[in-house]
Design an enzyme around this catalytic site. Structure first.
Site, PDB file in Angstrom:
ATOM      1  CE  LYS A 168      -5.927  -1.164   5.962  1.00  0.00           C
ATOM      2  NZ  LYS A 168      -5.070  -0.324   5.095  1.00  0.00           N
ATOM      3  CG  HIS A 216      -3.766   7.391   0.185  1.00  0.00           C
ATOM      4  ND1 HIS A 216      -3.214   6.219  -0.267  1.00  0.00           N
ATOM      5  CD2 HIS A 216      -4.280   7.110   1.403  1.00  0.00           C
ATOM      6  CE1 HIS A 216      -3.388   5.280   0.633  1.00  0.00           C
ATOM      7  NE2 HIS A 216      -4.024   5.799   1.682  1.00  0.00           N
ATOM      8  CG  ASP A 262       1.059 -16.107  12.361  1.00  0.00           C
ATOM      9  OD1 ASP A 262       0.255 -15.360  11.781  1.00  0.00           O
ATOM     10  OD2 ASP A 262       0.807 -17.276  12.667  1.00  0.00           O
ATOM     11  CD  GLU A 307      -2.837   1.137   2.468  1.00  0.00           C
ATOM     12  OE1 GLU A 307      -2.961   0.089   3.129  1.00  0.00           O
ATOM     13  OE2 GLU A 307      -3.441   2.185   2.733  1.00  0.00           O
TER      14      GLU A 307
HETATM   15  P1  NAD Z   1       9.355 -22.920  15.952  1.00  0.00           P
HETATM   16  O1  NAD Z   1       8.785 -24.136  16.547  1.00  0.00           O
HETATM   17  O2  NAD Z   1       9.788 -22.959  14.513  1.00  0.00           O
HETATM   18  O3  NAD Z   1      10.630 -22.432  16.798  1.00  0.00           O
HETATM   19  C1  NAD Z   1      10.631 -22.237  18.158  1.00  0.00           C
HETATM   20  C2  NAD Z   1      11.703 -23.125  18.764  1.00  0.00           C
HETATM   21  O4  NAD Z   1      12.988 -22.541  18.555  1.00  0.00           O
HETATM   22  C3  NAD Z   1      11.570 -23.265  20.244  1.00  0.00           C
HETATM   23  O5  NAD Z   1      10.630 -24.228  20.595  1.00  0.00           O
HETATM   24  C4  NAD Z   1      12.987 -23.610  20.670  1.00  0.00           C
HETATM   25  O6  NAD Z   1      13.162 -24.997  20.594  1.00  0.00           O
HETATM   26  C5  NAD Z   1      13.855 -22.991  19.594  1.00  0.00           C
HETATM   27  N1  NAD Z   1      14.648 -21.830  20.064  1.00  0.00           N
HETATM   28  C6  NAD Z   1      15.931 -21.565  19.727  1.00  0.00           C
HETATM   29  N2  NAD Z   1      16.347 -20.431  20.300  1.00  0.00           N
HETATM   30  C7  NAD Z   1      15.311 -19.941  21.010  1.00  0.00           C
HETATM   31  C8  NAD Z   1      15.125 -18.765  21.797  1.00  0.00           C
HETATM   32  N3  NAD Z   1      16.097 -17.861  21.972  1.00  0.00           N
HETATM   33  N4  NAD Z   1      13.934 -18.572  22.391  1.00  0.00           N
HETATM   34  C9  NAD Z   1      12.931 -19.447  22.218  1.00  0.00           C
HETATM   35  N5  NAD Z   1      13.051 -20.587  21.484  1.00  0.00           N
HETATM   36  C10 NAD Z   1      14.234 -20.827  20.872  1.00  0.00           C
HETATM   37  O7  NAD Z   1       8.404 -21.659  16.063  1.00  0.00           O
HETATM   38  P2  NAD Z   1       7.285 -21.244  17.100  1.00  0.00           P
HETATM   39  O8  NAD Z   1       7.671 -19.874  17.553  1.00  0.00           O
HETATM   40  O9  NAD Z   1       7.021 -22.255  18.139  1.00  0.00           O
HETATM   41  O10 NAD Z   1       6.000 -21.167  16.183  1.00  0.00           O
HETATM   42  C11 NAD Z   1       5.813 -20.112  15.289  1.00  0.00           C
HETATM   43  C12 NAD Z   1       5.087 -20.618  14.057  1.00  0.00           C
HETATM   44  O11 NAD Z   1       3.856 -21.256  14.408  1.00  0.00           O
HETATM   45  C13 NAD Z   1       4.719 -19.500  13.149  1.00  0.00           C
HETATM   46  O12 NAD Z   1       5.163 -19.845  11.849  1.00  0.00           O
HETATM   47  C14 NAD Z   1       3.184 -19.466  13.193  1.00  0.00           C
HETATM   48  O13 NAD Z   1       2.658 -19.049  11.973  1.00  0.00           O
HETATM   49  C15 NAD Z   1       2.841 -20.893  13.492  1.00  0.00           C
HETATM   50  N6  NAD Z   1       1.537 -21.199  14.124  1.00  0.00           N
HETATM   51  C16 NAD Z   1       0.700 -20.233  14.618  1.00  0.00           C
HETATM   52  C17 NAD Z   1      -0.506 -20.593  15.213  1.00  0.00           C
HETATM   53  C18 NAD Z   1      -1.394 -19.527  15.785  1.00  0.00           C
HETATM   54  O14 NAD Z   1      -0.990 -18.392  15.895  1.00  0.00           O
HETATM   55  N7  NAD Z   1      -2.639 -19.829  16.151  1.00  0.00           N
HETATM   56  C19 NAD Z   1      -0.837 -21.939  15.316  1.00  0.00           C
HETATM   57  C20 NAD Z   1       0.040 -22.896  14.821  1.00  0.00           C
HETATM   58  C21 NAD Z   1       1.228 -22.515  14.233  1.00  0.00           C
END
Ligand code: NAD
Length: 413
Positions: free
Chosen positions: A265, A401, A281, A82
């Site tokens: 928004k 805009h 996300d 946008e």
């Molecule tokens: P992920 O599982 O890819 O990574 C997180 C992992 O990274 C941790 O579990 C840990 O093992 C590791 N890690 C390494 N260094 C770390 C640090 N400094 N701090 C914390 N963890 C560290 O990602 P995630 O964050 O668990 O999930 C994010 C993804 O899930 C996004 O892509 C999102 O779109 C998706 N998702 C979202 C929903 C929702 O919002 N409702 C539901 C399901 C999935």
């Protein structure tokens, strides 16, 4: 971040190549990282990210300039289609500098997992049993050794009763889980699924949904500014008049959901763009932001903007009939603004690591972790809102805009 200023005067007038060179220098990007700005995600990388991939879809990546946050200089990478959002946020951030920039803060990065329990024979007894087994539940929920090593993991359990749903009474268990630098969906969902059988045994109920809540209201970030009225002076408008108009526009959005939806928004224009550029996300943050905006039962503005008077910093009442500062009013000193919202963001995991440009965007931001990122994102949202409110209460939103649209069409894009 670094001692250089993010106040990029005339950045928009530079050529694309000059802008890239300046940002590469600012963030000490390698040649490969700099080349990624043009190349983007490869087809092979895209194919590993989602299912049924057939191609890649590119968006412009711009730089929100001029951010001074807690005394540190930041440039905000923004992926957005946008026009005028990037220009607006940079103008808002420039205005904020007149008041010393943004001050930000955040809570610990605690997410909520929900476990739905149905057919619980005695809800009161079940709640007691869960309370007595708190330590065992938290130990069972400790499913991420990495997050535990970093000082996070399960923190607490809460029980909520939904006595009257379309599917009968339910007991809802909340697991509070500190995700450190991860957005945490996978870690939190794993923990929820792991403790569900234990909760079934403790309550005699049946586990249904086991998933994080996107209303991550324990994981919030906020940004505030206080800007002197004269920073808003222009040839056409007196600054004091403009800040009253901004306060009035915010009051409108606090009181009216039709206006609040558009107001929020605009805030999310900036927030989503930074989230997208950093591989976060943005749907999760959008869902949380809107649910938070309706937390008292009415959907409202996410921001507070009000005028501070010089003496004692009392709020000055605005009159809808007279937009000018009354003669007998205390001398207007400044505009105060604050944005607070749930911000479940990560600097590890998800697309923050799998998308090569997200890594470059995080390097340009120079944030130390998820909390720091959430605070910059809050400042971006506030700057975006300030620019929008200023425009729509003075020259009108269409002026800027259409100027940018004209630029697009004249340059043959
Ligand atoms: P992920 O599982 O890819 O990574 C997180 C992992 O990274 C941790 O579990 C840990 O093992 C590791 N890690 C390494 N260094 C770390 C640090 N400094 N701090 C914390 N963890 C560290 O990602 P995630 O964050 O668990 O999930 C994010 C993804 O899930 C996004 O892509 C999102 O779109 C998706 N998702 C979202 C929903 C929702 O919002 N409702 C539901 C399901 C999935």
């Amino acid at each position: 971040m670094c001692s250089r200023s993010s106040r990029l005067q005339g950045f928009y007038k530079k050529s694309l190549a000059e802008r890239i060179a300046l940002i590469a220098d600012w963030a000490a990007l390698t040649v490969e990282e700099t080349e990624l700005l043009a190349a983007g995600l490869s087809a092979e990388q895209a194919d590993t990210m989602i299912e049924n991939t057939i191609g890649r879809y590119a968006l412009p990546l711009g730089i929100g300039a001029n951010f001074l946050i807690n005394g540190q200089e930041y440039l905000a990478p923004m992926a957005i289609e946008e026009p005028s959002v990037v220009a607006g946020v940079s103008a808002g951030a420039r205005l904020a500098r007149a008041g010393g920039g943004f001050r930000t803060g955040s809570t610990e990065p605690v997410m909520i997992a929900q476990i739905q329990l149905l057919d619980v024979p005695d809800a009161a007894r079940a709640e007691k049993a869960i309370g007595s087994a708190r330590s065992e539940i938290l130990a069972t929920a400790d499913t991420s050794p990495t997050i535990k090593r970093l000082g996070g993991g399960p923190q607490d359990i809460e029980v909520r009763h939904l006595p009257d749903t379309a599917a009968g009474p339910m007991l809802i268990v909340h697991l509070l889980f500190d995700c450190r630098d991860a957005m945490g969906a996978n870690a939190v969902n794993t923990a929820a699924e792991t403790i569900a059988p234990l909760l079934e045994r403790l309550t005699g109920g049946r586990a249904g949904a086991r998933i994080l809540s996107n209303l991550s209201d324990r994981r919030r970030a906020w940004a505030e500014v206080k800007i002197p009225a004269d920073a808003f002076d222009s040839g056409e408008y007196l600054g004091a008049e403009v800040i009253h108009r901004i306060a009035e526009a915010n009051a409108f959005a606090l009181a009216d959901p039709y206006r609040a939806a558009t107001h929020n928004k605009g805030i999310l224009n900036g927030i989503d763009a930074v989230l997208l550029s950093t591989g976060n996300d943005w749907r999760a943050v959008e869902a949380g932001a809107h649910a938070w905006a309706a937390r008292d039962g009415q959907y409202r503005a996410l921001t507070d903007w009000h005028v501070l008077a010089e003496a004692g910093e009392q709020r000055v009442r605005n009159s809808a009939r007279n937009l000018r500062v009354p003669h007998d009013a205390p001398k207007v000193e400044s505009l105060y603004g604050r944005l607070e919202l749930p911000l479940s963001v990560g600097t590890v995991g998800g697309a923050t690591r799998s998308h090569p440009l997200a890594r470059v965007a995080l390097k340009i931001l120079g944030v130390s972790g998820a909390r720091a990122l959430s605070e910059v994102v809050a400042a971006v949202g506030l700057a975006q809102n300030l620019a929008a409110l200023r425009a729509l209460t003075t020259t009108g939103i269409q002026w800027g805009h259409m100027r940018l649209h004209a630029r697009k069409h004249l340059s043959g894009f």
